[in-house]
Enzyme design. Structure first.
Site, PDB file in Angstrom:
ATOM      1  N   ASP A 162       0.853  -1.189   0.000  1.00 48.40           N
ATOM      2  CA  ASP A 162       0.000   0.000   0.000  1.00 48.40           C
ATOM      3  C   ASP A 162       0.883   1.230   0.000  1.00 48.40           C
ATOM      4  OD1 ASP A 162      -2.406  -1.438   0.079  1.00 48.40           O
ATOM      5  OD2 ASP A 162      -2.328  -1.589   2.259  1.00 48.40           O
TER       6      ASP A 162
ATOM      7  N   ASP B 126      -7.198  -1.205  -4.434  1.00 46.62           N
ATOM      8  CA  ASP B 126      -8.239  -0.799  -3.481  1.00 46.62           C
ATOM      9  C   ASP B 126      -9.123   0.294  -4.084  1.00 46.62           C
ATOM     10  OD1 ASP B 126      -7.086  -2.522  -1.603  1.00 46.62           O
ATOM     11  OD2 ASP B 126      -5.853  -0.932  -0.743  1.00 46.62           O
TER      12      ASP B 126
END
Length: 210
Positions: free
Chosen positions: A148, A175
């Site tokens: 991430d 995401d």
């Protein structure tokens, strides 16, 4: 139109996967865990973290939970691909097909991390990871962490150490693809639903009865 409904989902899925993986590999091979690159001051930045569990940095049940989540992702991606094929065959709304394609791309993007990153890279703690290191990767198949990097604490109030921040989660392109698709389907769900067909019956005299 039929070809368009086949080409568009392919472009969406491949496009999201390529962008997602290029950015993740760049971050993994250029930054250490916790390092930041400020894009717009302290409001928008790249901040490298590894997520061992679910989306937006959430965790799920340790190693067994991670394995279960990886298997669930495989089943989910397979089920979504099957559903996408059904939608295409039924000539469904291209908007719906595009949203499902975004969800497939997002789920597959994070699945790639879980499945292969543990084999492809060594640890990022205290060092920049190497791709395909001589000593092997940091984890086995399906045991990798999701990379991430987007951190957008746009709204802040108060002062440290009592500062409050709106939207702390750190996320990635995969995401974002899932989130955008879900929000679009929620907001426009009435327009995305197929029109209801009225039940009609024909009387012997030729008149139509509703």
């Amino acid at each position: 139109m039929k070809n368009k409904k086949v080409i568009v989902p392919i472009i969406i899925i491949l496009g999201v996967l390529i962008i997602d993986q290029i950015l993740k590999i760049w971050v993994k091979t250029h930054l250490m865990i916790g390092e930041e690159i400020h894009i717009f001051g302290d409001r928008v930045m790249l901040k490298f973290v590894e997520n061992p569990g679910m989306a937006f940095g959430m965790e799920f049940g340790g190693n067994w939970g991670k394995l279960a989540l990886s298997i669930f992702r495989i089943l989910a991606v397979g089920g979504l691909i099957w559903y996408l094929v059904v939608l295409i065959k039924k000539k469904s709304n291209l908007f719906v097909i595009s949203c499902i394609s975004l969800i497939i791309a997002g789920a597959a993007g994070n699945l790639i991390d879980c499945a292969f990153y543990g084999l492809m890279f060594n640890e990022s703690y205290g060092q920049v990871a190497q791709m395909f290191p001589d000593g092997g990767g940091y984890a086995g198949f399906l045991a990798g962490n999701v990379v991430d990097m987007f951190y957008c604490p746009i709204i802040r109030w108060g002062t440290p150490p009592d500062e409050s921040i709106f939207f702390r989660p750190i996320f990635n392109v995969a995401d974002s693809a899932i989130t955008i698709a879900v929000f679009i389907m929620i907001i426009f769900y009435k327009k995305l639903l197929p029109p209801k067909e009225e039940n009609t019956a024909t009387e012997p005299d030729g008149k139509t009865e509703k």
